[in-house]
Every structure is written in C-alpha cells, then in structure tokens.
Design a protein around this motif. Sequence first.
Motif, PDB file in Angstrom:
ATOM      1  N   PHE A  36       1.100  -1.307   0.036  1.00  0.00           N
ATOM      2  CA  PHE A  36       0.151   0.325  -0.113  1.00  0.00           C
ATOM      3  C   PHE A  36       0.790   1.325  -0.085  1.00  0.00           C
ATOM      4  CE2 PHE A  36       0.813  -0.074   4.649  1.00  0.00           C
ATOM      5  CZ  PHE A  36       0.626   1.166   5.181  1.00  0.00           C
ATOM      6  N   GLU A 118      -7.588   4.730  -5.764  1.00  0.00           N
ATOM      7  CA  GLU A 118      -6.744   4.993  -6.559  1.00  0.00           C
ATOM      8  C   GLU A 118      -5.451   3.865  -6.398  1.00  0.00           C
ATOM      9  OE1 GLU A 118      -7.295   9.462  -8.594  1.00  0.00           O
ATOM     10  OE2 GLU A 118      -5.130   8.291  -8.110  1.00  0.00           O
ATOM     11  N   THR A 119      -4.495   3.010  -7.525  1.00  0.00           N
ATOM     12  CA  THR A 119      -3.969   2.411  -7.219  1.00  0.00           C
ATOM     13  C   THR A 119      -2.535   3.006  -8.439  1.00  0.00           C
ATOM     14  OG1 THR A 119      -4.391   1.417  -9.719  1.00  0.00           O
ATOM     15  CG2 THR A 119      -4.919  -0.002  -7.234  1.00  0.00           C
ATOM     16  N   SER A 121       1.335   1.876  -9.915  1.00  0.00           N
ATOM     17  CA  SER A 121       2.338   0.789 -10.471  1.00  0.00           C
ATOM     18  C   SER A 121       3.532   0.678  -9.932  1.00  0.00           C
ATOM     19  CB  SER A 121       2.009   0.726 -11.524  1.00  0.00           C
ATOM     20  OG  SER A 121       0.669   0.287 -12.317  1.00  0.00           O
ATOM     21  N   ASP A 135       0.748  -3.557  -7.572  1.00  0.00           N
ATOM     22  CA  ASP A 135      -0.726  -2.193  -7.322  1.00  0.00           C
ATOM     23  C   ASP A 135      -0.078  -1.909  -6.810  1.00  0.00           C
ATOM     24  OD1 ASP A 135      -0.184  -2.082 -10.176  1.00  0.00           O
ATOM     25  OD2 ASP A 135      -1.939  -2.896 -10.044  1.00  0.00           O
ATOM     26  N   LEU A 136      -0.153  -1.207  -6.122  1.00  0.00           N
ATOM     27  CA  LEU A 136      -0.454  -0.414  -4.681  1.00  0.00           C
ATOM     28  C   LEU A 136      -1.170   0.601  -4.682  1.00  0.00           C
ATOM     29  CD1 LEU A 136       4.126   1.856  -4.271  1.00  0.00           C
ATOM     30  CD2 LEU A 136       3.054  -0.933  -3.252  1.00  0.00           C
ATOM     31  N   PRO A 137      -2.148  -0.073  -3.860  1.00  0.00           N
ATOM     32  CA  PRO A 137      -4.140   0.779  -3.243  1.00  0.00           C
ATOM     33  C   PRO A 137      -3.270   2.053  -2.896  1.00  0.00           C
ATOM     34  CG  PRO A 137      -3.673  -1.524  -2.406  1.00  0.00           C
ATOM     35  CD  PRO A 137      -1.807  -1.030  -2.697  1.00  0.00           C
ATOM     36  N   VAL A 138      -3.563   3.137  -2.687  1.00  0.00           N
ATOM     37  CA  VAL A 138      -3.809   4.530  -1.730  1.00  0.00           C
ATOM     38  C   VAL A 138      -4.516   4.402  -1.050  1.00  0.00           C
ATOM     39  CG1 VAL A 138      -3.244   6.975  -2.323  1.00  0.00           C
ATOM     40  CG2 VAL A 138      -2.380   5.620  -4.409  1.00  0.00           C
ATOM     41  N   LYS A 139      -4.259   4.523  -0.064  1.00  0.00           N
ATOM     42  CA  LYS A 139      -4.794   4.223   1.426  1.00  0.00           C
ATOM     43  C   LYS A 139      -4.592   5.426   1.459  1.00  0.00           C
ATOM     44  CE  LYS A 139      -5.446  -0.309   1.311  1.00  0.00           C
ATOM     45  NZ  LYS A 139      -7.184  -0.997   1.038  1.00  0.00           N
TER      46      LYS A 139
END
Length: 148
Positions: A36, A118-119, A121, A135-139
């Motif tokens: 994340f 959003e994600t 890459s 893919d990093l999910p934006v937290k």
Amino acid sequence: MTRRSTLAGVLALSTGLTLAGCSSSDAPELKVMGAFMPQPVNDMAAAFLVVRNDGGSSDRLTSVTSPLSDDVTIHETKNQAMRMVTSFDVPAGGELDLERGGNHIMFMKLKQQPKQGETVSVELHFEKAGPMKVDLPVKETTHNPKKQ
C-alpha cells in the motif's frame, strides 16, 4: 528397444527430474503481500509491503521503478533516522518487511498526486528473480495495518 536403451532413457529421465527439482527448490520464490501507499500530502510519498520468499535461496531487492516518479529509492530506518540503501535482503524461507517506521520505498518529485482509492504501479527489481510488477492501493494518509 533394447534393455540398455531403456535403462539409459530411465537414467536420463530421473537425472533430469532430479536436476529440475534441485534447481527449482534452490531458486527464490517471491510473492508480495500487504502492499500500500498512504495518500501523499506533498510531492513525496512512501510505500510499504512484504516480500515473502518461499524458495531455497535468498535474493535481494535492488531497486524500484514507477511511472509516478523518476526518483524512487529504497530506505532503511535505524535509530529513527532514514538513509538510502542499495539493496535489501530477502532471506530464503523468510520475509523482507517494508513497514511504517521502518524500511520503506521512497518516491520523490511525484509527477501527480495519487488519491485514496487509486492504485500506483511499481516494478520491483531483484538480484536473482525477474522484475515483479505490483499495484499499490492508495490508502488514507494515516493507514497503518500493524495497528488495526
């Protein structure tokens, strides 16, 4: 087919299977978990993840690239001070844990501001294993899975 050629075939097959078994179990077997990125509040960001190595040999994370920034580095944190490093070990049968307050991925001069939901890459580059896209999910900015 003669008994000799049958025996030679069986030996060749078993030798090949033995070698294949050795080479695959000795190779790093990497997977990424818990990735994340907290929503950035300025033109810098950090990312966190765990690289699990279920293989029989160690590997090293040597770099990270991303379309989000041309300046992505890996940092270690010791005694509450962070510094850029050239690599991190990913031990055989172990994990590389990039977490808040510890070692992490750092993005400088962001090309855009990713928003929660959003994600982003990234591509992780290793010494032995091939590159790995993640893919990093934006937290939310304060997200910390260790405190949930």
